[in-house]
Design an enzyme around this catalytic site. Structure first.
Site, PDB file in Angstrom:
ATOM      1  N   GLY A  49       1.062  -0.864   0.211  1.00 44.94           N
ATOM      2  CA  GLY A  49      -0.295  -0.061   0.374  1.00 44.94           C
ATOM      3  C   GLY A  49       0.752   0.968  -0.247  1.00 44.94           C
ATOM      4  N   GLN A  54       2.886   9.843   1.273  1.00 44.33           N
ATOM      5  CA  GLN A  54       4.034   9.198   0.825  1.00 44.33           C
ATOM      6  C   GLN A  54       5.302   9.660  -0.029  1.00 44.33           C
ATOM      7  OE1 GLN A  54       2.424   5.271   2.031  1.00 44.33           O
ATOM      8  NE2 GLN A  54       4.295   4.998   3.305  1.00 44.33           N
ATOM      9  N   CYS A  96       6.294   0.031   7.217  1.00 37.80           N
ATOM     10  CA  CYS A  96       6.159   1.397   6.828  1.00 37.80           C
ATOM     11  C   CYS A  96       7.533   1.706   5.634  1.00 37.80           C
ATOM     12  CB  CYS A  96       5.626   2.396   7.426  1.00 37.80           C
ATOM     13  SG  CYS A  96       4.980   3.736   6.666  1.00 37.80           S
ATOM     14  N   LEU A  97       6.761   1.949   4.664  1.00 37.13           N
ATOM     15  CA  LEU A  97       7.526   2.053   3.302  1.00 37.13           C
ATOM     16  C   LEU A  97       8.272   3.587   3.899  1.00 37.13           C
ATOM     17  CD1 LEU A  97       6.215   1.767  -0.308  1.00 37.13           C
ATOM     18  CD2 LEU A  97       7.891   0.018   1.021  1.00 37.13           C
ATOM     19  N   HIS A 138      -4.189   1.298   7.879  1.00 41.68           N
ATOM     20  CA  HIS A 138      -2.469   2.189   7.615  1.00 41.68           C
ATOM     21  C   HIS A 138      -2.875   2.898   6.780  1.00 41.68           C
ATOM     22  CE1 HIS A 138       1.781   1.269   7.873  1.00 41.68           C
ATOM     23  NE2 HIS A 138       1.751   1.770   6.968  1.00 41.68           N
ATOM     24  N   GLU A 139      -2.978   3.074   5.371  1.00 41.17           N
ATOM     25  CA  GLU A 139      -2.633   3.886   4.229  1.00 41.17           C
ATOM     26  C   GLU A 139      -3.907   4.911   5.121  1.00 41.17           C
ATOM     27  OE1 GLU A 139      -0.557   3.702   2.548  1.00 41.17           O
ATOM     28  OE2 GLU A 139       0.353   1.169   3.090  1.00 41.17           O
ATOM     29  N   HIS A 142      -2.115   7.693   6.966  1.00 42.19           N
ATOM     30  CA  HIS A 142      -1.217   8.831   6.640  1.00 42.19           C
ATOM     31  C   HIS A 142      -1.967   9.982   6.203  1.00 42.19           C
ATOM     32  CE1 HIS A 142       2.594   6.384   6.156  1.00 42.19           C
ATOM     33  NE2 HIS A 142       1.875   5.441   5.422  1.00 42.19           N
TER      34      HIS A 142
END
Ligand code: ZN
Length: 176
Positions: A49, A54, A96-97, A138-139, A142
């Site tokens: 995701g 991000q 997480c990226l 989670h996304e 952000h």
């Protein structure tokens, strides 16, 4: 197609409230290209995701895809809202990226109902459960300036990737 630079923890863009996307912009070639670039970036870093903040665009767009048994299909959510949280909580490892090399356990509702626009700008309304529901939450975090680190209730589970692989990888996700 282009791989976009990923903002890392500490970058203020990850702590801002993302603005809503003008639905009229969604069908444009430039926006469709941006969505494709989001997927390319997510795939380049082997994520499941990615949210627009991000890649330093503070707007309410997320892309997701996860192959495999517990996976979910390619999904684009624009201006998403969670309109229902199920009563059961699920505890899962998250990474997480934007947070290199770390995993931690987070507890979230295991099922949700979501309303959003898809990549064609059409309204969608659906229920998600399991990993899909966790990934959406989670996304969507952000989009309100939150990281999974903020959601951890027990920081003692914070784990570097090498140690995750050595000690925790085999542990099944538990539903509590
Ligand atoms: Zn993330």
């Amino acid at each position: 197609m282009a791989t976009l630079p990923v903002a890392k923890v500490g970058n203020p863009v990850l702590r801002k409230m993302a603005g809503s996307v003008d639905p009229a912009v969604v069908p444009t070639r430039a926006y469709q290209q941006f969505i494709d670039d989001m997927f390319e970036t997510m795939d380049a870093y082997e994520g499941i995701g990615l949210a627009a903040p991000q890649v330093s665009r503070s707007e309410q767009l997320i892309v997701m895809r996860c192959d495999g048994q517990d996976g979910f299909p390619e999904t684009v959510l624009i201006n998403p809202r969670i309109v229902f949280y199920g009563p059961v909580q699920a505890e899962m490892w998250e990474g997480c990226l934007s947070v290199d090399g770390l995993r931690g356990k987070v507890t979230r509702p295991s099922s949700i109902r979501v309303q959003a626009l898809d990549r064609e700008g059409r309204s969608v309304d659906f229920e998600a459960a399991g990993l899909f529901a966790v990934c959406i939450q989670h996304e969507m975090d952000h989009l309100i300036g939150k990281l999974f680190l903020d959601r951890m209730t027990d920081l003692s589970t914070l784990t570097q990737l090498k140690e995750f692989d050595a000690y925790w990888k085999q542990e099944p996700a538990t539903v509590i």
